[in-house]
Design an enzyme around this catalytic site. Structure first.
Site, PDB file in Angstrom:
ATOM      1  CG  PHE A 156      22.011  21.970 -22.890  1.00 52.85           C
ATOM      2  CD1 PHE A 156      23.114  21.454 -22.220  1.00 52.85           C
ATOM      3  CD2 PHE A 156      22.187  22.444 -24.185  1.00 52.85           C
ATOM      4  CE1 PHE A 156      24.367  21.410 -22.817  1.00 52.85           C
ATOM      5  CE2 PHE A 156      23.438  22.402 -24.800  1.00 52.85           C
ATOM      6  CZ  PHE A 156      24.527  21.889 -24.112  1.00 52.85           C
ATOM      7  NE  ARG A 158      21.507  32.269 -17.117  1.00 56.29           N
ATOM      8  CZ  ARG A 158      20.339  32.874 -17.289  1.00 56.29           C
ATOM      9  NH1 ARG A 158      20.108  33.574 -18.366  1.00 56.29           N
ATOM     10  NH2 ARG A 158      19.403  32.819 -16.363  1.00 56.29           N
ATOM     11  CB  ILE A 159      24.351  26.277 -14.468  1.00 59.48           C
ATOM     12  CG1 ILE A 159      24.128  27.641 -13.817  1.00 59.48           C
ATOM     13  CG2 ILE A 159      25.327  25.437 -13.647  1.00 59.48           C
ATOM     14  CD1 ILE A 159      23.378  27.605 -12.484  1.00 59.48           C
ATOM     15  CB  ALA A 241      19.717  21.298 -10.074  1.00 61.93           C
ATOM     16  NE  ARG A 242      16.948  25.735  -5.455  1.00 63.62           N
ATOM     17  CZ  ARG A 242      18.050  26.486  -5.629  1.00 63.62           C
ATOM     18  NH1 ARG A 242      19.240  25.920  -5.726  1.00 63.62           N
ATOM     19  NH2 ARG A 242      17.968  27.797  -5.677  1.00 63.62           N
ATOM     20  CD  GLU A 271      19.963  22.793   0.382  1.00 60.03           C
ATOM     21  OE1 GLU A 271      20.248  21.908  -0.460  1.00 60.03           O
ATOM     22  OE2 GLU A 271      20.397  23.960   0.341  1.00 60.03           O
ATOM     23  CG  HIS A 289      23.079  25.113  -1.631  1.00 62.61           C
ATOM     24  ND1 HIS A 289      21.711  25.035  -1.544  1.00 62.61           N
ATOM     25  CD2 HIS A 289      23.320  25.772  -2.798  1.00 62.61           C
ATOM     26  CE1 HIS A 289      21.158  25.613  -2.599  1.00 62.61           C
ATOM     27  NE2 HIS A 289      22.124  26.064  -3.384  1.00 62.61           N
ATOM     28  N   GLY A 291      27.585  25.910  -4.530  1.00 64.50           N
ATOM     29  CA  GLY A 291      27.615  26.223  -5.965  1.00 64.50           C
ATOM     30  C   GLY A 291      28.141  27.612  -6.301  1.00 64.50           C
TER      31      GLY A 291
HETATM   32  C1  DGY Z   1      20.888  29.888  -6.304  1.00 66.80           C
HETATM   33  O1  DGY Z   1      21.290  31.031  -6.523  1.00 66.80           O
HETATM   34  O2  DGY Z   1      19.763  29.517  -6.604  1.00 66.80           O
HETATM   35  C2  DGY Z   1      21.840  28.932  -5.667  1.00 66.80           C
HETATM   36  O3  DGY Z   1      21.267  27.768  -5.273  1.00 66.80           O
HETATM   37  C3  DGY Z   1      22.645  29.580  -4.555  1.00 66.80           C
HETATM   38  O4  DGY Z   1      23.540  30.411  -5.178  1.00 66.80           O
END
Ligand code: DGY
Length: 323
Positions: A156, A158-159, A241-242, A271, A289, A291
């Site tokens: 939980f 920022r994103i 996320a990852r 990836e 990817h 995001g």
């Molecule tokens: C990051 O910044 O960690 C993202 O995965 C790519 O913007």
């Protein structure tokens, strides 16, 4: 005084490259070809700052060399699980990242995936493009309603909180989450969110599970077969996320067996390879990817790296120092 020498490993947005060129003796990567281990090592030996991105592996092998000239790694990206921080610290390197500026765009991507997979948007797009659409009918491509459903956030930060805001105030979603380091009650209450005692509690209740934890050893395969089995069969998994947070073969099993309803993925274990098994499934939305991939955010990320480098070379603490 001569300008610090800076090497960037990939192409960056033009306004950022222009600013880098004004401030530093910079080596850009016009061809945008990733650097290999030897090239990264040569960069560390010849520049004052190395500026990698999240797709460069700055491993112990890369860092454990003689004759390092670099004193700072200005990472272009918020995530830093691709950098061996321990080795970087022992080599006397300061490492910085780019938080905050990509929060909203990454949360927007998570919402995009959530909406796309729930409303079968990827499938529908392919349907139209392949000339398979024969017209409106009451039972055609029915998806899952989003408004009013429960969004479960694993992590939980920022994103996740930005996603919660969009989901709660935009789509009337109920928000539940698990985070070992939760924010203040004031922040949680402002989002109408409820903390759960465990990841498992979130999984049992959520209609949509969104992953927002950092990658790396601590969270590797956090979503394994046992945890996927706790999700509702009508629920969807969203990952911005990852990739290594999810046990990918276990996810493929859960999706093919109907154990969960679908997934929206922006990141993958290993990836840019994406397993054919995932590509063959219609109940999965796959993005490469993306995001943070808006012009505004990618420029802001580059400018944030520059802020960190300027502070470092001025002898001040960079605001986004991670080690
Ligand atoms: C990051 O910044 O960690 C993202 O995965 C790519 O913007």
């Amino acid at each position: 005084m001569s300008k610090p020498k800076v090497i960037v490993t990939r192409r960056w947005p033009a306004p950022v490259e222009a600013r880098l060129s004004e401030l530093f003796d910079v080596t850009l990567n016009a061809d945008d070809q990733p650097l290999g281990v030897a090239e990264l090592q040569a960069a560390l030996r010849s520049a004052d700052a190395l500026c990698p991105t999240v797709s460069d592996r700055i491993s112990a092998e890369v860092l454990d060399i003689d004759g390092i000239r670099a004193r700072v790694i200005g990472n272009y990206g918020v995530g830093f699980n691709h950098i061996d921080l321990k080795t970087a610290a022992t080599r006397g390197l300061v490492v910085t990242n780019t938080p905050e500026v990509l929060t909203d765009c990454t949360a927007d991507t998570a919402m995009t995936l959530l909406l796309m997979v729930a409303r079968r948007a990827g499938e529908g797009e392919r349907h139209v493009r392949h000339n398979e659409w024969t017209g409106w009918r009451p039972t055609h491509m029915m998806g899952t309603k989003v408004t009013g459903k429960t969004l479960g956030l694993i992590g939980f930060g920022r994103i996740a909180r930005a996603m919660a805001h969009k989901a709660h105030f935009g789509f009337g979603m109920r928000i539940i989450f698990n985070d070992p380091y939760p924010p203040s009650a004031e922040i949680v209450n402002a989002l109408g969110a409820t903390a759960c005692a465990s990841v498992e509690d979130v999984l049992r209740e959520a209609d949509f599970v969104a992953l927002h934890c950092p990658g790396g050893e601590a969270t590797r395969h956090l979503m394994n077969a046992a945890r996927l089995a706790l999700m509702k069969p009508t629920a969807f998994l969203i990952n911005t996320a990852r990739g290594d947070v999810v046990d990918q073969p276990a996810l493929v099993d859960a999706l093919t067996s109907g154990r969960i309803a679908g997934a929206g993925l922006d990141v993958y274990d290993g990836e840019p390879k994406v397993p054919d098994a995932l590509k063959s499934l219609d109940n999965v939305v796959l993005l490469p990817h993306l995001g943070s991939a808006t012009l505004e955010t990618r420029v802001a990320m580059g400018m944030r790296v520059i802020d960190n480098l300027e502070a470092f070379f001025a002898g001040k603490p960079p605001r986004d120092r991670v080690v």
